[in-house]
Design a protein around this motif. Structure first.
Motif, PDB file in Angstrom:
ATOM      1  N   ASN A   1      -5.955   8.971  -2.023  1.00  0.00           N
ATOM      2  CA  ASN A   1      -5.153  10.019  -2.855  1.00  0.00           C
ATOM      3  C   ASN A   1      -4.137   9.312  -3.730  1.00  0.00           C
ATOM      4  OD1 ASN A   1      -6.555  12.040  -1.570  1.00  0.00           O
ATOM      5  ND2 ASN A   1      -4.764  12.305  -0.146  1.00  0.00           N
ATOM      6  N   PHE A   2      -3.422   8.488  -3.330  1.00  0.00           N
ATOM      7  CA  PHE A   2      -2.664   7.514  -4.088  1.00  0.00           C
ATOM      8  C   PHE A   2      -3.180   6.743  -5.223  1.00  0.00           C
ATOM      9  CE2 PHE A   2      -0.712   3.313  -5.149  1.00  0.00           C
ATOM     10  CZ  PHE A   2       0.527   3.735  -5.774  1.00  0.00           C
ATOM     11  N   LEU A   3      -4.587   6.197  -4.945  1.00  0.00           N
ATOM     12  CA  LEU A   3      -5.359   5.347  -5.904  1.00  0.00           C
ATOM     13  C   LEU A   3      -5.726   6.156  -7.192  1.00  0.00           C
ATOM     14  CD1 LEU A   3      -7.252   3.027  -3.779  1.00  0.00           C
ATOM     15  CD2 LEU A   3      -5.310   2.235  -5.187  1.00  0.00           C
ATOM     16  N   SER A   4      -5.977   7.440  -6.900  1.00  0.00           N
ATOM     17  CA  SER A   4      -6.498   8.304  -7.812  1.00  0.00           C
ATOM     18  C   SER A   4      -5.637   8.543  -8.979  1.00  0.00           C
ATOM     19  CB  SER A   4      -7.043   9.766  -7.007  1.00  0.00           C
ATOM     20  OG  SER A   4      -5.816  10.318  -6.676  1.00  0.00           O
ATOM     21  N   LEU A   5      -4.237   8.322  -8.801  1.00  0.00           N
ATOM     22  CA  LEU A   5      -3.183   8.513  -9.771  1.00  0.00           C
ATOM     23  C   LEU A   5      -3.476   7.127 -10.550  1.00  0.00           C
ATOM     24  CD1 LEU A   5      -0.536   9.984  -7.706  1.00  0.00           C
ATOM     25  CD2 LEU A   5      -1.701  11.143  -9.464  1.00  0.00           C
ATOM     26  N   LEU A   6      -4.069   6.287 -10.062  1.00  0.00           N
ATOM     27  CA  LEU A   6      -4.148   5.187 -11.122  1.00  0.00           C
ATOM     28  C   LEU A   6      -5.109   4.918 -12.123  1.00  0.00           C
ATOM     29  CD1 LEU A   6      -3.568   2.228  -8.539  1.00  0.00           C
ATOM     30  CD2 LEU A   6      -1.851   3.307 -10.032  1.00  0.00           C
TER      31      LEU A   6
ATOM     32  N   ASP B   1     -18.596   6.665  -0.028  1.00  0.00           N
ATOM     33  CA  ASP B   1     -18.197   8.047   0.409  1.00  0.00           C
ATOM     34  C   ASP B   1     -16.615   8.144   0.138  1.00  0.00           C
ATOM     35  OD1 ASP B   1     -20.963   8.637   0.782  1.00  0.00           O
ATOM     36  OD2 ASP B   1     -20.731   8.582   2.892  1.00  0.00           O
ATOM     37  N   ILE B   2     -15.888   7.377   0.670  1.00  0.00           N
ATOM     38  CA  ILE B   2     -14.245   7.884   0.633  1.00  0.00           C
ATOM     39  C   ILE B   2     -13.847   7.852  -0.847  1.00  0.00           C
ATOM     40  CG2 ILE B   2     -13.586   5.465   0.908  1.00  0.00           C
ATOM     41  CD1 ILE B   2     -11.548   6.835   2.792  1.00  0.00           C
ATOM     42  N   ASN B   3     -14.487   7.048  -1.626  1.00  0.00           N
ATOM     43  CA  ASN B   3     -14.123   6.736  -2.791  1.00  0.00           C
ATOM     44  C   ASN B   3     -15.115   7.154  -4.028  1.00  0.00           C
ATOM     45  OD1 ASN B   3     -11.457   5.370  -2.929  1.00  0.00           O
ATOM     46  ND2 ASN B   3     -12.579   3.797  -1.669  1.00  0.00           N
ATOM     47  N   ALA B   4     -15.649   8.327  -3.667  1.00  0.00           N
ATOM     48  CA  ALA B   4     -16.413   8.959  -4.660  1.00  0.00           C
ATOM     49  C   ALA B   4     -15.917   9.721  -5.901  1.00  0.00           C
ATOM     50  CB  ALA B   4     -17.532  10.049  -3.855  1.00  0.00           C
ATOM     51  N   PHE B   5     -14.516   9.817  -5.732  1.00  0.00           N
ATOM     52  CA  PHE B   5     -13.844  10.355  -6.841  1.00  0.00           C
ATOM     53  C   PHE B   5     -13.742   9.542  -8.127  1.00  0.00           C
ATOM     54  CE2 PHE B   5      -9.925  11.173  -9.171  1.00  0.00           C
ATOM     55  CZ  PHE B   5      -9.990  12.444  -9.187  1.00  0.00           C
ATOM     56  N   ASP B   6     -14.355   9.976  -9.254  1.00  0.00           N
ATOM     57  CA  ASP B   6     -14.436   9.177 -10.494  1.00  0.00           C
ATOM     58  C   ASP B   6     -13.746   9.651 -11.633  1.00  0.00           C
ATOM     59  OD1 ASP B   6     -16.264  11.156 -10.927  1.00  0.00           O
ATOM     60  OD2 ASP B   6     -18.129  10.035 -11.031  1.00  0.00           O
ATOM     61  N   GLN B   7     -12.895  10.688 -11.438  1.00  0.00           N
ATOM     62  CA  GLN B   7     -12.308  11.314 -12.615  1.00  0.00           C
ATOM     63  C   GLN B   7     -11.260  10.378 -13.105  1.00  0.00           C
ATOM     64  OE1 GLN B   7     -13.628  13.893 -14.119  1.00  0.00           O
ATOM     65  NE2 GLN B   7     -15.256  13.909 -12.770  1.00  0.00           N
ATOM     66  N   PRO B   8     -10.722  10.383 -14.444  1.00  0.00           N
ATOM     67  CA  PRO B   8      -9.734   9.581 -14.936  1.00  0.00           C
ATOM     68  C   PRO B   8      -8.321  10.057 -14.326  1.00  0.00           C
ATOM     69  CG  PRO B   8     -10.851  10.869 -16.606  1.00  0.00           C
ATOM     70  CD  PRO B   8     -11.623  11.270 -15.589  1.00  0.00           C
ATOM     71  N   THR B   9      -7.423   9.538 -14.548  1.00  0.00           N
ATOM     72  CA  THR B   9      -6.097   9.677 -14.139  1.00  0.00           C
ATOM     73  C   THR B   9      -5.585  10.718 -15.338  1.00  0.00           C
ATOM     74  OG1 THR B   9      -3.824   9.439 -13.435  1.00  0.00           O
ATOM     75  CG2 THR B   9      -5.017   7.799 -14.887  1.00  0.00           C
ATOM     76  N   GLY B  10      -4.400  11.522 -14.930  1.00  0.00           N
ATOM     77  CA  GLY B  10      -3.830  12.282 -16.203  1.00  0.00           C
ATOM     78  C   GLY B  10      -2.569  11.312 -16.374  1.00  0.00           C
TER      79      GLY B  10
ATOM     80  N   THR C   1       0.779  -1.151  -0.040  1.00  0.00           N
ATOM     81  CA  THR C   1      -0.080  -0.132   0.163  1.00  0.00           C
ATOM     82  C   THR C   1       1.080   1.270   0.127  1.00  0.00           C
ATOM     83  OG1 THR C   1      -0.181   0.160   2.372  1.00  0.00           O
ATOM     84  CG2 THR C   1      -1.736  -1.111   1.402  1.00  0.00           C
ATOM     85  N   ALA C   2       0.270   2.380  -0.269  1.00  0.00           N
ATOM     86  CA  ALA C   2       0.971   3.506  -0.399  1.00  0.00           C
ATOM     87  C   ALA C   2       0.021   4.915  -0.129  1.00  0.00           C
ATOM     88  CB  ALA C   2       1.742   3.836  -1.768  1.00  0.00           C
ATOM     89  N   TRP C   3       0.478   5.734   0.571  1.00  0.00           N
ATOM     90  CA  TRP C   3      -0.346   7.113   0.415  1.00  0.00           C
ATOM     91  C   TRP C   3       0.133   8.290  -0.194  1.00  0.00           C
ATOM     92  CZ3 TRP C   3      -0.021   7.639   6.674  1.00  0.00           C
ATOM     93  CH2 TRP C   3      -0.372   6.066   7.459  1.00  0.00           C
ATOM     94  N   VAL C   4      -0.621   9.113  -0.374  1.00  0.00           N
ATOM     95  CA  VAL C   4      -0.309  10.427  -0.894  1.00  0.00           C
ATOM     96  C   VAL C   4      -0.739  11.499  -0.025  1.00  0.00           C
ATOM     97  CG1 VAL C   4      -0.402  11.974  -2.583  1.00  0.00           C
ATOM     98  CG2 VAL C   4      -0.096   9.881  -3.464  1.00  0.00           C
ATOM     99  N   ILE C   5       0.141  12.304   0.691  1.00  0.00           N
ATOM    100  CA  ILE C   5      -0.439  13.120   1.717  1.00  0.00           C
ATOM    101  C   ILE C   5      -0.459  14.550   1.516  1.00  0.00           C
ATOM    102  CG2 ILE C   5       0.053  13.856   4.155  1.00  0.00           C
ATOM    103  CD1 ILE C   5       1.321  11.112   4.937  1.00  0.00           C
ATOM    104  N   ASP C   6      -1.625  15.157   1.407  1.00  0.00           N
ATOM    105  CA  ASP C   6      -1.644  16.755   1.243  1.00  0.00           C
ATOM    106  C   ASP C   6      -1.328  17.315   2.567  1.00  0.00           C
ATOM    107  OD1 ASP C   6      -4.087  16.603   2.314  1.00  0.00           O
ATOM    108  OD2 ASP C   6      -5.019  16.913   0.636  1.00  0.00           O
TER     109      ASP C   6
END
Length: 326
Positions: free
Chosen positions: A96-101, A128-137, A50-55
């Protein structure tokens, strides 16, 4: 986030702080032990599960939860609430990390991280925690985007990644480094037989050099780490492996090994053939320094003196309460 990163705009590795080219805190590795943890600067060991991206917002909340607002002498309720809230912060960093995949990989990867989680948590993770559904860049070119992403991040952060824990940089012979590399590849039952932390002192053939210290950390595989109790039921022993680092990592050693540089190939062979508790005891008989041995405290004094010399700022007293009697 859906509006900020609409259609994947700006959602690339450019978001990841590079330490301004000088700050080694741009990446951290967390070694989670049973009831403690060790945080090191840089990306240490092989790629993690696993990995995290921390803002900044997440970093601030983690700081106030675990540092500024944590009461070491707090009651059970305080510690329980701290643990539960940290679970949410951890999942936010993971998301946050998964959103880059790639979008079609995120759920699959998350399911692998939380195998066998209870239904309430599973519903939460899928909601709720994974409501983000935009594609990665990020543009991927392989069939393993997670590995590819971690490789890219490692390359990006290479200029500020310290090499303090790289055992390959120890002043030992090529044969000795090869033997250490073989130990670093232990997995499955062989890794499970080892304590969480083993401190190793290697006596160089070159007598002008001081003994070299290493730590062999067992990485205990889990289906998930979302449960406070009955951790054994979440263990996946077949996936256990180890990470070998230069220097002392952690404060709670479970065993000590002392070996001459010329004996490292023999140690590697014996470690690779560990199959039972009897095999492990035989290894300790040859290379271990048990606390029942007459020279234990002399060895301890030498180890601590070397550690103090090598790391005068970070070195501290070790806790021997978890040394195993085996």
């Amino acid at each position: 986030m859906n509006d900020t990163f609409k259609h994947g705009e700006h959602l690339t590795t450019d978001l990841i702080w590079d330490g301004n080219g000088v700050n080694p805190h741009a990446s951290l590795t967390v070694f989670r032990h049973f009831d403690s943890a060790t945080v090191t600067k840089g990306l240490v060991g092989t790629q993690p599960k696993t990995a995290w991206v921390i803002d900044y917002s997440l970093l601030e909340r983690i700081h106030y939860l675990l540092v500024a607002g944590f009461d070491v002498y707090g009651n059970f309720g305080h510690q329980l609430i701290t643990r539960m809230y940290m679970d949410f912060l951890r999942m936010e960093g993971e998301s946050n990390f998964l959103s880059l995949l790639p979008a079609d990989v995120r759920r699959q990867e998350l399911a692998d991280w939380y195998q066998g989680a209870n239904q309430h948590l599973s519903d939460f993770l899928q909601g709720d925690i994974n409501a983000f559904d935009q594609p990665t860049g990020v543009k991927y070119t392989t069939a393993d985007p997670k590995r590819e992403l971690l490789d890219r991040l490692k390359t990006k952060l290479a200029p500020v990644t310290p090499h303090r824990y790289d055992f390959r940089e120890a002043p030992l012979s090529a044969q000795a480094i090869t033997a250490l590399s073989e130990i670093d590849r232990l997995h499955g039952q062989r890794a499970t037989l080892l304590p969480e932390l083993t401190f190793i002192m290697v006596e160089p053939t070159n007598k002008t050099l001081e003994p070299q210290l290493f730590t062999l950390a067992r990485n205990s595989a889990h289906k998930n780490i979302s449960s406070l109790f009955d951790e054994e039921s979440n263990r996946v022993f077949a996936n256990d492996d180890v990470t070998l680092v230069r220097g002392l990592l952690g404060s709670y050693p479970g065993a000590f090994w002392r070996v001459k540089e010329s004996e490292l190939p023999l140690l590697a062979i014996q470690a690779k053939h560990l199959e039972s508790e009897k095999d492990y005891r035989a290894l300790l008989d040859k290379f271990g320094v048990r606390r029942t041995e007459p020279n234990f405290w002399a060895f301890s004094d030498e180890l601590n003196a070397i550690n103090q010399h090598d790391q005068p700022i970070e070195a501290g007293l070790l806790d021997y309460n978890r040394i195993e009697n085996r």
